[in-house]
Design an enzyme around this catalytic site. Structure first.
Site, PDB file in Angstrom:
ATOM      1  N   HIS A 175      47.939  42.989  33.818  1.00 51.89           N
ATOM      2  CA  HIS A 175      46.701  42.542  34.483  1.00 51.89           C
ATOM      3  C   HIS A 175      45.664  43.674  34.524  1.00 51.89           C
ATOM      4  CE1 HIS A 175      44.579  40.081  37.677  1.00 51.89           C
ATOM      5  NE2 HIS A 175      44.054  41.274  37.883  1.00 51.89           N
ATOM      6  N   GLU A 176      46.100  44.872  34.905  1.00 47.61           N
ATOM      7  CA  GLU A 176      45.136  45.964  35.080  1.00 47.61           C
ATOM      8  C   GLU A 176      44.670  46.531  33.739  1.00 47.61           C
ATOM      9  OE1 GLU A 176      43.842  46.076  37.873  1.00 47.61           O
ATOM     10  OE2 GLU A 176      45.413  45.068  39.021  1.00 47.61           O
ATOM     11  N   HIS A 209      41.950  44.443  32.588  1.00 49.40           N
ATOM     12  CA  HIS A 209      40.660  44.719  33.243  1.00 49.40           C
ATOM     13  C   HIS A 209      39.875  45.802  32.498  1.00 49.40           C
ATOM     14  CE1 HIS A 209      40.091  42.401  36.871  1.00 49.40           C
ATOM     15  NE2 HIS A 209      41.275  42.700  37.367  1.00 49.40           N
ATOM     16  N   CYS A 211      43.409  37.619  41.496  1.00 52.47           N
ATOM     17  CA  CYS A 211      42.622  38.813  41.176  1.00 52.47           C
ATOM     18  C   CYS A 211      41.587  39.014  42.271  1.00 52.47           C
ATOM     19  CB  CYS A 211      41.932  38.634  39.825  1.00 52.47           C
ATOM     20  SG  CYS A 211      40.891  40.031  39.351  1.00 52.47           S
ATOM     21  N   LEU A 212      41.399  40.257  42.696  1.00 57.49           N
ATOM     22  CA  LEU A 212      40.398  40.555  43.721  1.00 57.49           C
ATOM     23  C   LEU A 212      39.010  40.114  43.287  1.00 57.49           C
ATOM     24  CD1 LEU A 212      41.512  44.138  44.826  1.00 57.49           C
ATOM     25  CD2 LEU A 212      41.941  41.966  45.987  1.00 57.49           C
ATOM     26  N   GLN A 241      36.191  47.045  38.398  1.00 56.88           N
ATOM     27  CA  GLN A 241      36.076  46.138  39.551  1.00 56.88           C
ATOM     28  C   GLN A 241      35.230  46.720  40.670  1.00 56.88           C
ATOM     29  OE1 GLN A 241      40.538  45.205  39.694  1.00 56.88           O
ATOM     30  NE2 GLN A 241      39.601  43.292  40.398  1.00 56.88           N
ATOM     31  N   GLY A 252      46.649  45.908  42.998  1.00 62.82           N
ATOM     32  CA  GLY A 252      46.165  46.675  41.857  1.00 62.82           C
ATOM     33  C   GLY A 252      44.665  46.573  41.785  1.00 62.82           C
TER      34      GLY A 252
END
Ligand code: NI
Length: 164
Positions: free
Chosen positions: A132-133, A136, A89-90, A51, A46
């Site tokens: 999670h997204e 963000h 997380c990226l 990001q 995701g």
């Protein structure tokens, strides 16, 4: 399509609540393509527009063996239950954390053509990715949900994969 650099923890772009998309046009569809490329290049499941430094409420989810899809202006309309999960997380490479997420999550959003979509998911990776997204685009990272620093685990390079 272009792979764009991922912003990391400490970058203010990750902390500003993102703006609503008011018009879904080709520039938004190009953004979604770039996000999708960037997510796969980084081995994520995701990604959210902040990001890659774009302050808009757009996310892409690409679970293993499933086609990726975009959510524009996503809102969590319902959540229930609690479960403890490991999450990555990226934007926080090399770490995973143990946090509390909901069991069931319902999200309302628009797709890349402006059609309303509603997703409900329960007790799976999709439910986790949705929370999670959406976090963000609100400027929240999973590390904000840690009860203690002991719940954050440093990974070795080999196992640091499949992050959101
Ligand atoms: Ni993330």
């Amino acid at each position: 399509m272009t792979v764009r650099p991922i912003r990391y923890l400490g970058d203010p772009a990750l902390r500003k609540p993102a703006r609503k998309v008011s018009r879904i046009d080709d520039s938004i569809r190009r953004l979604i393509e770039d996000m999708t490329e960037s997510m796969y290049a980084a081995h994520g499941v995701g990604i959210a527009a902040p990001q890659i430094g774009v302050p808009l409420r757009v996310v892409v989810i690409g679970l293993p063996d499933e086609p990726p899809f975009a959510l524009i202006n996503p809102e969590v309309t319902k959540r229930s239950g609690e479960r403890r999960l490991d999450e990555g997380c990226l934007s926080v490479p090399g770490y995973r954390g143990n946090i509390t997420r909901s069991v069931a999550v319902a999200v309302k959003a628009l797709d890349e053509h402006g059609r309303e979509i509603r997703i409900r998911s329960e007790d799976d990776l999709l439910a986790q990715a949705l929370e999670h997204e959406v976090d963000h685009v609100n400027g929240t990272l999973y590390v904000d949900h840690l009860d203690s620093k002991d719940d954050l685990i440093k990974l070795d390079a080999v196992s640091a994969r499949d992050e959101d």
